[in-house]
Design a protein around this motif. Sequence first.
Motif, PDB file in Angstrom:
ATOM      1  N   ASP A 103      -1.145 -16.953   4.192  1.00 50.20           N
ATOM      2  CA  ASP A 103      -0.463 -18.215   3.879  1.00 50.20           C
ATOM      3  C   ASP A 103       1.044 -18.136   4.081  1.00 50.20           C
ATOM      4  OD1 ASP A 103      -2.914 -19.282   3.223  1.00 50.20           O
ATOM      5  OD2 ASP A 103      -2.666 -18.992   1.064  1.00 50.20           O
ATOM      6  N   GLY A 104       1.556 -16.942   4.436  1.00 52.53           N
ATOM      7  CA  GLY A 104       2.984 -16.791   4.700  1.00 52.53           C
ATOM      8  C   GLY A 104       3.825 -16.534   3.474  1.00 52.53           C
ATOM      9  N   ASP A 105       3.192 -16.123   2.370  1.00 56.98           N
ATOM     10  CA  ASP A 105       3.950 -15.847   1.151  1.00 56.98           C
ATOM     11  C   ASP A 105       4.783 -14.573   1.258  1.00 56.98           C
ATOM     12  OD1 ASP A 105       2.963 -18.136   0.031  1.00 56.98           O
ATOM     13  OD2 ASP A 105       1.374 -17.132  -1.084  1.00 56.98           O
ATOM     14  N   PHE A 106       4.393 -13.666   2.138  1.00 56.44           N
ATOM     15  CA  PHE A 106       5.238 -12.518   2.451  1.00 56.44           C
ATOM     16  C   PHE A 106       4.940 -12.061   3.874  1.00 56.44           C
ATOM     17  CE2 PHE A 106       1.854  -9.476   1.744  1.00 56.44           C
ATOM     18  CZ  PHE A 106       1.176  -9.928   0.633  1.00 56.44           C
ATOM     19  N   VAL A 107       5.886 -11.370   4.463  1.00 55.34           N
ATOM     20  CA  VAL A 107       5.812 -10.984   5.869  1.00 55.34           C
ATOM     21  C   VAL A 107       5.311  -9.553   5.979  1.00 55.34           C
ATOM     22  CG1 VAL A 107       7.148 -10.674   7.985  1.00 55.34           C
ATOM     23  CG2 VAL A 107       7.716 -12.526   6.403  1.00 55.34           C
ATOM     24  N   LEU A 108       4.334  -9.356   6.849  1.00 54.01           N
ATOM     25  CA  LEU A 108       3.799  -8.022   7.070  1.00 54.01           C
ATOM     26  C   LEU A 108       4.764  -7.222   7.936  1.00 54.01           C
ATOM     27  CD1 LEU A 108       0.048  -8.817   7.757  1.00 54.01           C
ATOM     28  CD2 LEU A 108       1.128  -8.152   5.622  1.00 54.01           C
ATOM     29  N   PRO A 109       4.808  -5.901   7.734  1.00 55.14           N
ATOM     30  CA  PRO A 109       5.689  -5.079   8.568  1.00 55.14           C
ATOM     31  C   PRO A 109       5.199  -5.065  10.010  1.00 55.14           C
ATOM     32  CG  PRO A 109       4.318  -3.701   7.154  1.00 55.14           C
ATOM     33  CD  PRO A 109       4.069  -5.121   6.752  1.00 55.14           C
ATOM     34  N   ALA A 110       6.118  -4.887  10.938  1.00 60.11           N
ATOM     35  CA  ALA A 110       5.764  -4.831  12.352  1.00 60.11           C
ATOM     36  C   ALA A 110       4.968  -3.570  12.633  1.00 60.11           C
ATOM     37  CB  ALA A 110       7.025  -4.859  13.203  1.00 60.11           C
ATOM     38  N   ASP A 111       4.104  -3.651  13.636  1.00 63.89           N
ATOM     39  CA  ASP A 111       3.355  -2.464  14.054  1.00 63.89           C
ATOM     40  C   ASP A 111       4.318  -1.407  14.530  1.00 63.89           C
ATOM     41  OD1 ASP A 111       0.797  -3.245  13.526  1.00 63.89           O
ATOM     42  OD2 ASP A 111       0.373  -3.957  15.547  1.00 63.89           O
ATOM     43  N   ARG A 165      -7.791  -3.112  -7.611  1.00 62.80           N
ATOM     44  CA  ARG A 165      -9.119  -3.694  -7.505  1.00 62.80           C
ATOM     45  C   ARG A 165      -9.188  -4.383  -6.141  1.00 62.80           C
ATOM     46  NH1 ARG A 165      -9.177  -5.451 -13.491  1.00 62.80           N
ATOM     47  NH2 ARG A 165     -10.425  -3.766 -14.339  1.00 62.80           N
ATOM     48  N   PRO A 166     -10.321  -4.303  -5.467  1.00 57.13           N
ATOM     49  CA  PRO A 166     -10.443  -4.932  -4.147  1.00 57.13           C
ATOM     50  C   PRO A 166     -10.127  -6.431  -4.148  1.00 57.13           C
ATOM     51  CG  PRO A 166     -12.272  -3.439  -4.502  1.00 57.13           C
ATOM     52  CD  PRO A 166     -11.515  -3.525  -5.804  1.00 57.13           C
ATOM     53  N   ASN A 167     -10.487  -7.139  -5.232  1.00 57.69           N
ATOM     54  CA  ASN A 167     -10.207  -8.578  -5.259  1.00 57.69           C
ATOM     55  C   ASN A 167      -8.700  -8.853  -5.330  1.00 57.69           C
ATOM     56  OD1 ASN A 167     -10.008  -7.740  -7.928  1.00 57.69           O
ATOM     57  ND2 ASN A 167     -10.884  -9.631  -8.755  1.00 57.69           N
ATOM     58  N   GLN A 168      -7.936  -7.956  -5.947  1.00 55.75           N
ATOM     59  CA  GLN A 168      -6.478  -8.126  -5.990  1.00 55.75           C
ATOM     60  C   GLN A 168      -5.902  -7.968  -4.585  1.00 55.75           C
ATOM     61  OE1 GLN A 168      -4.304  -8.922  -8.643  1.00 55.75           O
ATOM     62  NE2 GLN A 168      -2.972  -9.211  -6.888  1.00 55.75           N
ATOM     63  N   LEU A 169      -6.380  -6.963  -3.868  1.00 63.40           N
ATOM     64  CA  LEU A 169      -5.913  -6.736  -2.504  1.00 63.40           C
ATOM     65  C   LEU A 169      -6.321  -7.898  -1.598  1.00 63.40           C
ATOM     66  CD1 LEU A 169      -4.486  -5.069  -0.417  1.00 63.40           C
ATOM     67  CD2 LEU A 169      -6.475  -3.559  -0.305  1.00 63.40           C
ATOM     68  N   SER A 170      -7.508  -8.439  -1.808  1.00 69.90           N
ATOM     69  CA  SER A 170      -7.944  -9.605  -1.032  1.00 69.90           C
ATOM     70  C   SER A 170      -7.039 -10.804  -1.309  1.00 69.90           C
ATOM     71  CB  SER A 170      -9.396  -9.957  -1.346  1.00 69.90           C
ATOM     72  OG  SER A 170     -10.248  -8.935  -0.889  1.00 69.90           O
ATOM     73  N   ALA A 171      -6.603 -10.952  -2.549  1.00 71.11           N
ATOM     74  CA  ALA A 171      -5.677 -12.041  -2.889  1.00 71.11           C
ATOM     75  C   ALA A 171      -4.346 -11.848  -2.158  1.00 71.11           C
ATOM     76  CB  ALA A 171      -5.458 -12.110  -4.403  1.00 71.11           C
ATOM     77  N   TRP A 172      -3.879 -10.599  -2.075  1.00 67.11           N
ATOM     78  CA  TRP A 172      -2.637 -10.327  -1.333  1.00 67.11           C
ATOM     79  C   TRP A 172      -2.818 -10.653   0.139  1.00 67.11           C
ATOM     80  CZ3 TRP A 172      -1.023  -4.820  -3.394  1.00 67.11           C
ATOM     81  CH2 TRP A 172      -0.644  -4.931  -4.734  1.00 67.11           C
ATOM     82  N   ARG A 173      -4.006 -10.368   0.686  1.00 68.73           N
ATOM     83  CA  ARG A 173      -4.263 -10.694   2.098  1.00 68.73           C
ATOM     84  C   ARG A 173      -4.180 -12.203   2.319  1.00 68.73           C
ATOM     85  NH1 ARG A 173      -7.831  -7.076   5.428  1.00 68.73           N
ATOM     86  NH2 ARG A 173      -8.893  -9.007   5.948  1.00 68.73           N
ATOM     87  N   ARG A 174      -4.730 -12.983   1.366  1.00 67.04           N
ATOM     88  CA  ARG A 174      -4.640 -14.446   1.474  1.00 67.04           C
ATOM     89  C   ARG A 174      -3.182 -14.894   1.406  1.00 67.04           C
ATOM     90  NH1 ARG A 174      -9.173 -14.103  -1.524  1.00 67.04           N
ATOM     91  NH2 ARG A 174      -8.109 -14.305  -3.502  1.00 67.04           N
ATOM     92  N   MET A 175      -2.403 -14.266   0.518  1.00 62.60           N
ATOM     93  CA  MET A 175      -0.981 -14.610   0.408  1.00 62.60           C
ATOM     94  C   MET A 175      -0.259 -14.334   1.726  1.00 62.60           C
ATOM     95  SD  MET A 175      -0.211 -13.092  -3.407  1.00 62.60           S
ATOM     96  CE  MET A 175       1.552 -13.287  -3.278  1.00 62.60           C
ATOM     97  N   ALA A 176      -0.578 -13.215   2.358  1.00 59.29           N
ATOM     98  CA  ALA A 176       0.049 -12.885   3.645  1.00 59.29           C
ATOM     99  C   ALA A 176      -0.363 -13.897   4.701  1.00 59.29           C
ATOM    100  CB  ALA A 176      -0.329 -11.473   4.075  1.00 59.29           C
ATOM    101  N   ARG A 223       2.997  -3.813   2.948  1.00 58.53           N
ATOM    102  CA  ARG A 223       2.620  -2.545   3.569  1.00 58.53           C
ATOM    103  C   ARG A 223       1.150  -2.212   3.267  1.00 58.53           C
ATOM    104  NH1 ARG A 223       6.573   0.434   1.626  1.00 58.53           N
ATOM    105  NH2 ARG A 223       5.327   1.509   0.071  1.00 58.53           N
ATOM    106  N   VAL A 224       0.712  -2.474   2.032  1.00 59.06           N
ATOM    107  CA  VAL A 224      -0.676  -2.202   1.647  1.00 59.06           C
ATOM    108  C   VAL A 224      -1.625  -3.130   2.415  1.00 59.06           C
ATOM    109  CG1 VAL A 224      -2.323  -2.251  -0.267  1.00 59.06           C
ATOM    110  CG2 VAL A 224      -0.032  -1.301  -0.619  1.00 59.06           C
ATOM    111  N   VAL A 225      -1.271  -4.398   2.515  1.00 59.00           N
ATOM    112  CA  VAL A 225      -2.104  -5.350   3.274  1.00 59.00           C
ATOM    113  C   VAL A 225      -2.182  -4.930   4.737  1.00 59.00           C
ATOM    114  CG1 VAL A 225      -2.216  -7.721   4.150  1.00 59.00           C
ATOM    115  CG2 VAL A 225      -1.770  -7.308   1.730  1.00 59.00           C
ATOM    116  N   ALA A 226      -1.067  -4.502   5.304  1.00 56.87           N
ATOM    117  CA  ALA A 226      -1.054  -4.075   6.706  1.00 56.87           C
ATOM    118  C   ALA A 226      -2.019  -2.916   6.937  1.00 56.87           C
ATOM    119  CB  ALA A 226       0.361  -3.696   7.126  1.00 56.87           C
ATOM    120  N   GLU A 227      -2.170  -2.043   5.949  1.00 56.20           N
ATOM    121  CA  GLU A 227      -3.115  -0.926   6.082  1.00 56.20           C
ATOM    122  C   GLU A 227      -4.544  -1.420   6.234  1.00 56.20           C
ATOM    123  OE1 GLU A 227      -2.986   2.474   3.492  1.00 56.20           O
ATOM    124  OE2 GLU A 227      -0.813   2.246   3.225  1.00 56.20           O
ATOM    125  N   THR A 228      -4.880  -2.537   5.592  1.00 56.67           N
ATOM    126  CA  THR A 228      -6.246  -3.063   5.697  1.00 56.67           C
ATOM    127  C   THR A 228      -6.507  -3.667   7.069  1.00 56.67           C
ATOM    128  OG1 THR A 228      -5.745  -5.303   4.887  1.00 56.67           O
ATOM    129  CG2 THR A 228      -6.277  -3.618   3.236  1.00 56.67           C
TER     130      THR A 228
END
Length: 125
Positions: A53-61, A40-51, A18-23
């Motif tokens: 790479d398919g490590d977790f699924v983003l919520p639908a719009d 920290r912004p670098n932590q959120l950037s790491a989550w974006r990379r994980m998303a 949900r946080v990644v989807a906000e970005t």
Amino acid sequence: MEVHASGQRRWPEAVKARVVAETLRPGGTVNAVAARYGLRPNQLSAWRRMAKDGDFVLPADERDEDEAVFAPLVVCDADEPAPDADGSAAGCDVRIAVGDVAIHLAADTPAGRIAEIVRALGARA
């Protein structure tokens, strides 16, 4: 979010998504969203990379079902296919051609190997 005795926080995958989807929303930035959640912004950037790479699924719009959705369309003329160097590409699904060098690879060739070959050919050119 779980907070351990050491102060380390553990975010559930659904919250990370949900946080990644906000970005990714219009006007959303990593820095602004990270500040809103105390990250920290670098932590959120790491989550974006994980998303990515398919490590977790983003919520639908969340859209109104009647709302129109548009996607850009690019129309161009198709390039003519490159001629086979020796005409023996039967059974090969991947063909890499640079100048007068053509390499035919099986369809199950790993992407990493293909990238190595392309880099090697690029260094030669």
